[in-house]
Design an enzyme around this catalytic site. Structure first.
Site, short mmCIF file in Angstrom:
data_model
loop_
_atom_site.label_atom_id
_atom_site.label_comp_id
_atom_site.label_asym_id
_atom_site.label_seq_id
_atom_site.Cartn_x
_atom_site.Cartn_y
_atom_site.Cartn_z
CD GLU A 1 -2.01 -2.34 1.01
OE1 GLU A 1 -0.95 -2.76 1.52
OE2 GLU A 1 -2.89 -3.11 0.56
CG HIS B 1 -11.51 -5.55 5.46
ND1 HIS B 1 -10.80 -5.94 6.56
CD2 HIS B 1 -10.83 -6.06 4.40
CE1 HIS B 1 -9.75 -6.67 6.19
NE2 HIS B 1 -9.75 -6.75 4.88
#
Ligand SMILES: Cc1ncc(C[n+]2csc(CCOP(=O)(O)OP(=O)(O)O)c2C)c(N)n1
Ligand SMILES: [Mg+2]
Lengths: 329, 327
Positions: A63, A132
Site C-alpha cells: 500500500e 474493511h
C-alpha cells in the site's frame, strides 16, 4: 444526451476509467488484482485485455508503494489511478497520503504537481469487520491539499471520476461498496463531466434540509418517501464532493427550510458532519429555526457479525425520526 | 555484490577528480555558510551537516544527467549544488526569502526543489523516497524517457518498510532507480549495528535482486565510478543500489555535541575527510596544491556572494501561505 439502459454504479466506474484511459495515454491503473482478475469487486474487468500489463498494473501487498509510487509517477508526468482494495488500507499509506500526496506540491513552493486519483472502496457491508468497513473521508477532509469525491449514484460516479482523473490535484474517490449494484441512467458521452464543488438537490422539498452523500443519499431518499406520507417535505442536498464543499447549495436549501440534518455513515464524533454543522452554525445562524442535528455512524469499530451491521450506521427509520423531531421546531 | 576496486579507474582520473574536488569544495563552502546562519540565528531550524559525506554525494550526482531525477537526503547540501541548483535559491530557502526555491515558504535541508534540474524535492519523513523514486522511475519508463530516479538515504532510513515495498516493485517492473545508501554507521545516536543487528545494508538490496555495489564513500572517484555503472544498469532496466560506507564527522545536527560518541572515533572520521583525500590524490597525480587552494577559495567566494544575494531578496508577506496549495 442519448438515453441508454441503466447501468450499475460499479460499471459506471469501469466506464469512466476506460474512457479516460482511451483519451489520455498518461492515465494508468495500479492496485491489487486490478489486472487479469478485473478487481476483487469486478470493477476493472476488461481493462487488462484492452490496455495491457503496462497500463493496468497488478501489485503485491504494497500500500505504501501504491500511493507513494502514484505520487512519484504523477510528478513524473503520468496520471495514476491508484486502487486500494478497501478505504481502510489507505490509512496504511498514511505518510504517502497525508504527507506526500497532500503536501508535496505545497511544501515545494507549488512548483510540482501531483495529478493522481486514489480509488477507495468504503462502507459497511458484508461482515468484513472493523478494518474493511470504514469511511475515512473525514480524516482526509482534515488534510489540506486533497480533493474528495463521494458519489451517490451511477451518473455522478462516472462524471466525478472522470473529473478526478483530469484534475491536476490529488483526489481521493470514495466509492461505497453498498452502492456498487445500484443502477441508474448514465450518459455515454465521454466528455460529460461532473464538476467538483457543485452539490445537487437529490430531492426537492420545503420543510427540512438533509445533507447526505454516498450511500446515505439512497437511505435519505427512502426516508423522504415515508415522511411525505406524513406531509413532511424533505429536501436532500448531495454535495457530491467534500473538497471543495458547496456550502452555497446547502445555504440555498436552508433558506427555504430553516432546518438542517447532516447525515453520514462514518462515526459521529469529530466526523465530517461536525464540520458542516459548525459552518451552518457560523454562516446560517439567522436562517435556522432549529438546532443543527447530526445523525451518523456509531462511535465503535464495526463488528464482524453482519447481524449487527445495521446498528452501526443510520437506518431509514432513524432518519425518519430525526427529521420528524426537527420538523416539530 | 561487487566491490569497486581502484584499478577500474578511467584514464582521465585527474580531470574527473578535479571536477569532483570542486563540487565537494562548493558543497562544503555552502554548508559553512549555513553553519554561520545557525550560529547567528538567522536560520532557526535543524541543520544536518554533511561534513564527511560530500565526496559520495558529489561522486553520484556527477554521474547523473541534468534531467535525471534526484531525491536527496537530509545529510548536507552537496547533492543540490552538484545537481546544478543555484546556491542563491538554496540559501534563499534557509533565509526564508522569496528568491528561495520554494519562493518564500522556506526550506532547509529538505524541501529545496528544482524541477528543471530534476531535483524533485524531499520530505521530512525518512524513507519516503523509496516509493517516490519508484514512481518517478515508472513515469520515465512509461513515457519512453531515459531518466533514472536517484534516491539518497541513510542507514537508518534503509530500515523503513517502504524499502521493501518499493524494492520488490522496482524489481518486478524493471524500474530505473538508483538507490544510494549513505551508511555513516549512525542514526542520530543509534549505532546501526545495535539497532539493525548488522553494519551492512547492501545484502538486503541484493536479496531483492538489485544490482548492488559496496564502495568506500570517502573515495569520491570510486563512488563516481560505481555510480556510472549503477546508472547504466538502471537505464537498462535493472534497479541499482550502492552502499557507500561513509563517516559522519559532525553531530547529527549543528550543535549536537555527540555525548554518545567516542572521541577517538570522531578523530578517525576526521582523518578520512573526503576533501582531503581527494586533494591528496590529486597532488599525488601532479596537481599543484596552490591550484586546489584556489578552487576552495573560489567556492568560498561563490557561496559568500550567494549568501549576500539571498539576503537582498525580500521576505514573503503573510498571504504567501495561501498560495500554491492547489494546481
Ligand atoms: C520517519 C522518520 N522517523 C524519524 C525521523 C527523525 N530523524 C531525522 S534524521 C534521523 C536519523 C536518520 O539516520 P540515517 O537514516 O542513518 O541518516 P543520517 O542522519 O545518519 O544521515 C531521525 C531518526 C524522521 N525525520 N522521519
Ligand atoms: Mg546514518
Amino acid at each position: 444526451m442519448t438515453e441508454t439502459k441503466p447501468i450499475t454504479y460499479a460499471w459506471a466506474i469501469n466506464h469512466a476509467i476506460d474512457e479516460e484511459m482511451e483519451r489520455d495515454p498518461a492515465v494508468f491503473l495500479m492496485g491489487q488484482d486490478v489486472g487479469r482478475m478485473g478487481g476483487v469487486f469486478g470493477l476493472t474487468r476488461g481493462l487488462f485485455d484492452k490496455y495491457g500489463a503496462e497500463r493496468v498494473r497488478d501489485v503485491s501487498i504494497v500500500e505504501h508503494l501504491v500511493v507513494g509510487g502514484a505520487v512519484g509517477a504523477a510528478m513524473g508526468g503520468l496520471r495514476p489511478i491508484a486502487e486500494v482494495q478497501f478505504a481502510d488500507f489507505l490509512l496504511l499509506a498514511g505518510d504517502e497520503s497525508f504527507h506526500k500526496m497532500a503536501k508535496w506540491r505545497y511544501m515545494h513552493g507549488g512548483r510540482l504537481s501531483v495529478p493522481m486519483v486514489v480509488r477507495a472502496p468504503c462502507g459497511i457491508q458484508g461482515g468484513v469487520g472493523a478494518e474493511h468497513s470504514q469511511s475515512p473521508e473525514g480524516h482526509y477532509w482534515h488534510t489540506p491539499g486533497v480533493k474528495i469525491a463521494v458519489p451517490s449514484n451511477p451518473a455522478d460516479a462516472k462524471g466525478l471520476l472522470k473529473s478526478a482523473i483530469r484534475d491536476d490535484n490529488p483526489v481521493i474517490y470514495f466509492e461505497n461498496r453498498r452502492l456498487y449494484r445500484n443502477k441508474g441512467v448514465v450518459s455515454p458521452d465521454p466528455d460529460l463531466l461532473v464538476p467538483f464543488g457543485r452539490g445537487t438537490v437529490a430531492r426537492p422539498g420545503s420543510d427540512v434540509t438533509v445533507v447526505a452523500w454516498s450511500a446515505m443519499v439512497p437511505a435519505a431518499l427512502e426516508a423522504a418517501e415515508v415522511l411525505e406520507r406524513e406531509e413532511i417535505s424533505v429536501e436532500i442536498i448531495d454535495p457530491r464532493t467534500l473538497v471543495p464543499f458547496d456550502m452555497e447549495t446547502v445555504a440555498a436549501s436552508v433558506r427555504k427550510t430553516s432546518r438542517l440534518l447532516v447525515l453520514h455513515e462514518a462515526s459521529l464524533t469529530a466526523g465530517p458532519g461536525a464540520e458542516i454543522a459548525a459552518r451552518a452554525a457560523d454562516e446560517l445562524f439567522e436562517l435556522l429555526d432549529a438546532p443543527v442535528k447530526r445523525l451518523a455512524g456509531a462511535d465503535i469499530p464495526i463488528p464482524q457479525n453482519m447481524a449487527l451491521e445495521p446498528f452501526c450506521f443510520p437506518q431509514t427509520d432513524e432518519i425518519v425520526s430525526a427529521v420528524r423531531d426537527l420538523a416539530k421546531w | 555484490m561487487t566491490a569497486v576496486s581502484p584499478d577500474t579507474r578511467g584514464t582521465d582520473e585527474r580531470g574527473t577528480l578535479l571536477r569532483l574536488y570542486r563540487e565537494i569544495a562548493r558543497g562544503r563552502a555552502l554548508e559553512d555558510v549555513v553553519h554561520r546562519l545557525v550560529q547567528e540565528r538567522s536560520f532557526r531550524g535543524f541543520f544536518h551537516p554533511g561534513r564527511g559525506q560530500e565526496g559520495l554525494q558529489a561522486g553520484v550526482c556527477a554521474a547523473l544527467d541534468s534531467d535525471d531525477y534526484l531525491l536527496y537526503a537530509h545529510r548536507g547540501l552537496t547533492y543540490l549544488t552538484a545537481k546544478g541548483m543555484d546556491p542563491v535559491e538554496v540559501l534563499g530557502d534557509f533565509h526564508g526569502r522569496v528568491v528561495g526555491s520554494t519562493r518564500g515558504l522556506g526550506a532547509g535541508t529538505v524541501h529545496c526543489v528544482d524541477p528543471e534540474r530534476g531535483v524533485m524535492g524531499q520530505g521530512g519523513t525518512l524513507g519516503s523516497s523509496f516509493t517516490l523514486s519508484a514512481g518517478l522511475a515508472l513515469a520515465s519508463k512509461a513515457l519512453g524517457e531515459s531518466k533514472v530516479a536517484c534516491a539518497f538515504f541513510g542507514d537508518g532510513a534503509s530500515a523503513r518498510g517502504t524499502f521493501l515495498e518499493a524494492g520488490v516493485t522496482a524489481k518486478a517492473w524493471g524500474l530505473p532507480v538508483v538507490w544510494v545508501c549513505e551508511n555513516n554507521g549512525w542514526a542520530v545516536s543509534a549505532r546501526v549495528q545495535d539497532v539493525q543487528g548488522t553494519n551492512d545494508i547492501a545484502p538486503r538490496a541484493e536479496a531483492l535482486g538489485f544490482h548492488t555495489q559496496v564502495v568506500d564513500g570517502q573515495d569520491a572517484l570510486a563512488v563516481h565510478e560505481a555510480a556510472l555503472e549503477a546508472v547504466a544498469q538502471a537505464r537498462s532496466g535493472v534497479p541499482a543500489f550502492i552502499e557507500a560506507k561513509t563517516e559522519r564527522i559532525d553531530g547529527h545536527y549543528t550543535g549536537d555535541m555527540q555525548p554518545y560518541r567516542d572521541r577517538d572515533e570522531v578523530a578517525v572520521a576526521k582523518a578520512r575527510d573526503p576533501l582531503d583525500l581527494a586533494g591528496g590524490r590529486l597532488v599525488a597525480l601532479g596537481e599543484d596544491p596552490a591550484a586546489l587552494a584556489q578552487i576552495r577559495a573560489e567556492a568560498e567566494a561563490e557561496m559568500a556572494a550567494a549568501d549576500a544575494a539571498a539576503r537582498q531578496s525580500p521576505f514573503p508577506d503573510g498571504s504567501r501561505i495561501h498560495e500554491g496549495l492547489w494546481a
